[in-house]
Design an enzyme around this catalytic site. Structure first.
Site, PDB file in Angstrom:
ATOM      1  N   TYR A   1       0.802  -1.189   0.157  1.00 38.93           N
ATOM      2  CA  TYR A   1      -0.173   0.201  -0.033  1.00 38.93           C
ATOM      3  C   TYR A   1       0.720   1.354   0.038  1.00 38.93           C
ATOM      4  O   TYR A   1       2.133   1.149   0.256  1.00 38.93           O
ATOM      5  CB  TYR A   1      -0.808   0.065   1.178  1.00 38.93           C
ATOM      6  CG  TYR A   1      -0.272   0.270   2.416  1.00 38.93           C
ATOM      7  CD1 TYR A   1       0.481  -0.546   3.147  1.00 38.93           C
ATOM      8  CD2 TYR A   1      -0.279   1.569   3.140  1.00 38.93           C
ATOM      9  CE1 TYR A   1       1.214  -0.448   4.696  1.00 38.93           C
ATOM     10  CE2 TYR A   1      -0.038   1.735   4.301  1.00 38.93           C
ATOM     11  CZ  TYR A   1       0.879   0.929   5.019  1.00 38.93           C
ATOM     12  OH  TYR A   1       1.648   1.276   6.035  1.00 38.93           O
TER      13      TYR A   1
ATOM     14  N   LEU B   1       4.245 -21.482  16.296  1.00 38.39           N
ATOM     15  CA  LEU B   1       3.058 -21.560  16.512  1.00 38.39           C
ATOM     16  C   LEU B   1       3.009 -22.837  17.492  1.00 38.39           C
ATOM     17  O   LEU B   1       3.350 -23.604  17.169  1.00 38.39           O
ATOM     18  CB  LEU B   1       2.278 -21.696  15.235  1.00 38.39           C
ATOM     19  CG  LEU B   1       0.561 -21.793  15.521  1.00 38.39           C
ATOM     20  CD1 LEU B   1       0.027 -20.229  15.878  1.00 38.39           C
ATOM     21  CD2 LEU B   1       0.008 -22.164  14.270  1.00 38.39           C
TER      22      LEU B   1
ATOM     23  N   LYS C   1      -1.726 -16.984  16.014  1.00 42.21           N
ATOM     24  CA  LYS C   1      -2.109 -17.450  14.692  1.00 42.21           C
ATOM     25  C   LYS C   1      -2.809 -16.372  13.610  1.00 42.21           C
ATOM     26  O   LYS C   1      -4.085 -16.566  13.629  1.00 42.21           O
ATOM     27  CB  LYS C   1      -2.914 -18.743  14.786  1.00 42.21           C
ATOM     28  CG  LYS C   1      -3.116 -19.575  13.555  1.00 42.21           C
ATOM     29  CD  LYS C   1      -3.425 -21.021  13.795  1.00 42.21           C
ATOM     30  CE  LYS C   1      -3.954 -21.648  12.317  1.00 42.21           C
ATOM     31  NZ  LYS C   1      -2.687 -22.003  11.797  1.00 42.21           N
TER      32      LYS C   1
HETATM   33  N1  PDD Z   1      -0.939 -23.983   9.627  1.00 42.77           N
HETATM   34  N2  PDD Z   1       3.124 -23.595  12.407  1.00 42.77           N
HETATM   35  C1  PDD Z   1       2.665 -22.828  11.472  1.00 42.77           C
HETATM   36  C2  PDD Z   1       3.358 -21.567  11.167  1.00 42.77           C
HETATM   37  C3  PDD Z   1       1.543 -23.230  10.974  1.00 42.77           C
HETATM   38  O1  PDD Z   1       0.807 -22.193  10.163  1.00 42.77           O
HETATM   39  C4  PDD Z   1       0.807 -24.233  11.389  1.00 42.77           C
HETATM   40  C5  PDD Z   1      -0.669 -24.675  10.838  1.00 42.77           C
HETATM   41  C6  PDD Z   1       1.333 -25.084  12.431  1.00 42.77           C
HETATM   42  C7  PDD Z   1       0.801 -26.394  12.834  1.00 42.77           C
HETATM   43  O2  PDD Z   1      -0.362 -26.127  13.503  1.00 42.77           O
HETATM   44  P1  PDD Z   1      -1.564 -27.031  13.599  1.00 42.77           P
HETATM   45  O3  PDD Z   1      -1.093 -28.303  13.962  1.00 42.77           O
HETATM   46  O4  PDD Z   1      -2.385 -26.419  14.686  1.00 42.77           O
HETATM   47  O5  PDD Z   1      -2.139 -27.135  12.239  1.00 42.77           O
HETATM   48  C8  PDD Z   1       2.453 -24.810  12.940  1.00 42.77           C
HETATM   49  C9  PDD Z   1      -2.104 -24.397   8.913  1.00 42.77           C
HETATM   50  C10 PDD Z   1      -2.341 -26.057   8.602  1.00 42.77           C
HETATM   51  C11 PDD Z   1      -2.316 -23.298   7.588  1.00 42.77           C
HETATM   52  O6  PDD Z   1      -2.045 -22.256   7.740  1.00 42.77           O
HETATM   53  O7  PDD Z   1      -2.843 -23.716   6.465  1.00 42.77           O
END
Ligand code: PDD
Length: 271
Positions: free
Chosen positions: A33, A207, A149
Site C-alpha cells: 500500500y 505456533l 495464529k
Molecule cells: N498451519 N506452524 C505454523 C506456522 C502453521 O501455520 C501451522 C498450521 C502449524 C501447525 O499447527 P496445527 O497443528 O494447529 O495445524 C505450525 C495451517 C495448517 C495452515 O495455515 O494452513
C-alpha cells in the site's frame, strides 16, 4: 456526502463496495500500500510514492496493475469524488483472489486494487505540531510473535513459494542463532540416532500447533522420549528422521533438507 471508494476499476459508494473473502490481502497480508498527503487538493510527493509502490510490488512479484499515468488518474479522481482538499489518499494492491494456498496463484491472477481518499483537519494537525507529541518505546516485534495464529502470513507465503521454486515442498525457518524455528505452515521435528524425538519448545518463535500437542500426548502414552529443544539444520540433516506436523499434513516425513537426504532419504519408520 456519500464517500466513494475505487475498487478494481469502479468508483462505488462504500455501501456497494466489496472485495472477495479469498483475497490474498485478506488471507495472507499478501498486499502492499501507499499513503500520500493531499494538500490544497494536490498530491504530495507522488513520484516518490509511485517509485516505492513499484518497488514493493516488484519485491513481492505482484504484477503492476496499471501505468503511472493511470494511477495518477485514479488517485486524482478518488480525491475529486470525495472532495478532499486536505487529507490523504490511500491505495492498496493485493496479489488478487485465489483459493487459499500459501504458494502464489497463477501469474495471470489479477491484482486487487483499492483507492480511497479521506479528509483530515489541517487546523488540528497544525495545532498538534505547535504543541508537539510524546512517544513511548516498545520492543520491535514486527513480526516476532509467531505464537499468535494471525493472517500476517506474507513471510510464510514467500518462503513456501521460494521452496516450491527450488523443487521443495516446504521451508524451514532458521533463527539468528542457526536454530530451526518451524516450517512455513507446520511444526518441525527430528528423531536422533538414539530414537528420541526432538522439537522446539513453545515460545514466541513458533505456533503452538494443535497437531504438535496431540502428538506430545501420544508420545507420553507410548513412552517415547521427547526432548523439547531447538536443533540446527546440520543436526537435522544428520538425524535418523525428520518430519513436520500440522492439521493438513498431520505427520509428514521430511526426506531431504537443502538437498541433503535425511536418513536413507525415504520416510522413516517412526514418522
Ligand atoms: N498451519 N506452524 C505454523 C506456522 C502453521 O501455520 C501451522 C498450521 C502449524 C501447525 O499447527 P496445527 O497443528 O494447529 O495445524 C505450525 C495451517 C495448517 C495452515 O495455515 O494452513
Amino acid at each position: 456526502m456519500t464517500r466513494i471508494i475505487y475498487v478494481n476499476g469502479r468508483y462505488l459508494p462504500y455501501s456497494e463496495a466489496a472485495i472477495h473473502p479469498e483475497d490474498r490481502g485478506n488471507q495472507f497480508a499478501d498486499a502492499v500500500y501507499e499513503v500520500c498527503e493531499v494538500r490544497e487538493g494536490r498530491l504530495t510527493d507522488e513520484t516518490r510514492h509511485m517509485t516505492r509502490l513499484e518497488r514493493s510490488l516488484g519485491e513481492l512479484g505482484i504484477p503492476l496493475p496499471m501505468s503511472r499515468a493511470a494511477w495518477g488518474r485514479v488517485l486524482r479522481e478518488t480525491i475529486r469524488r470525495n472532495r478532499v482538499r486536505h487529507g490523504l489518499v490511500y491505495l492498496q494492491v493485493s496479489r488478487g483472489v485465489a483459493r487459499r494456498d500459501f504458494y502464489f496463484p497463477s501469474p495471470d491472477t489479477l491484482p486487487t486494487v483499492i483507492c480511497l481518499a479521506r479528509r483530515l483537519s489541517a487546523s488540528k494537525s497544525e495545532a498538534l505540531a505547535a504543541k508537539g507529541i510524546a512517544v513511548v518505546s516498545t520492543p520491535d516485534v514486527r513480526w516476532a510473535r509467531c505464537d499468535i495464529k494471525t493472517v500476517m502470513l506474507l513471510p510464510a507465503t514467500m518462503a513456501k513459494q521460494r521452496a516450491k521454486e527450488s523443487g521443495a515442498n516446504d521451508a524451514w525457518f532458521v533463527d539468528d542463532e542457526g536454530f530451526v524455528t518451524e516450517g512455513g505452515s507446520a511444526n518441525a521435528w527430528i528423531i536422533d540416532r538414539e530414537g528420541r524425538l526432538i522439537t522446539r519448545a513453545l515460545d514466541q518463535s513458533i505456533l503452538p500447533g494443535i497437531t504438535r500437542s496431540v502428538l506430545l500426548d501420544l508420545l507420553k502414552r507410548e513412552g517415547i522420549t521427547l526432548i523439547e529443544r531447538p536443533f540446527t539444520i546440520p543436526e537435522a540433516q544428520a538425524a535418523r528422521e525428520a518430519f513436520i506436523t500440522s492439521a493438513t499434513s498431520l505427520v509428514m516425513p521430511v526426506i531431504s533438507i537443502d538437498g541433503k537426504p535425511v536418513g536413507n532419504g525415504a520416510p522413516g519408520l517412526i514418522a
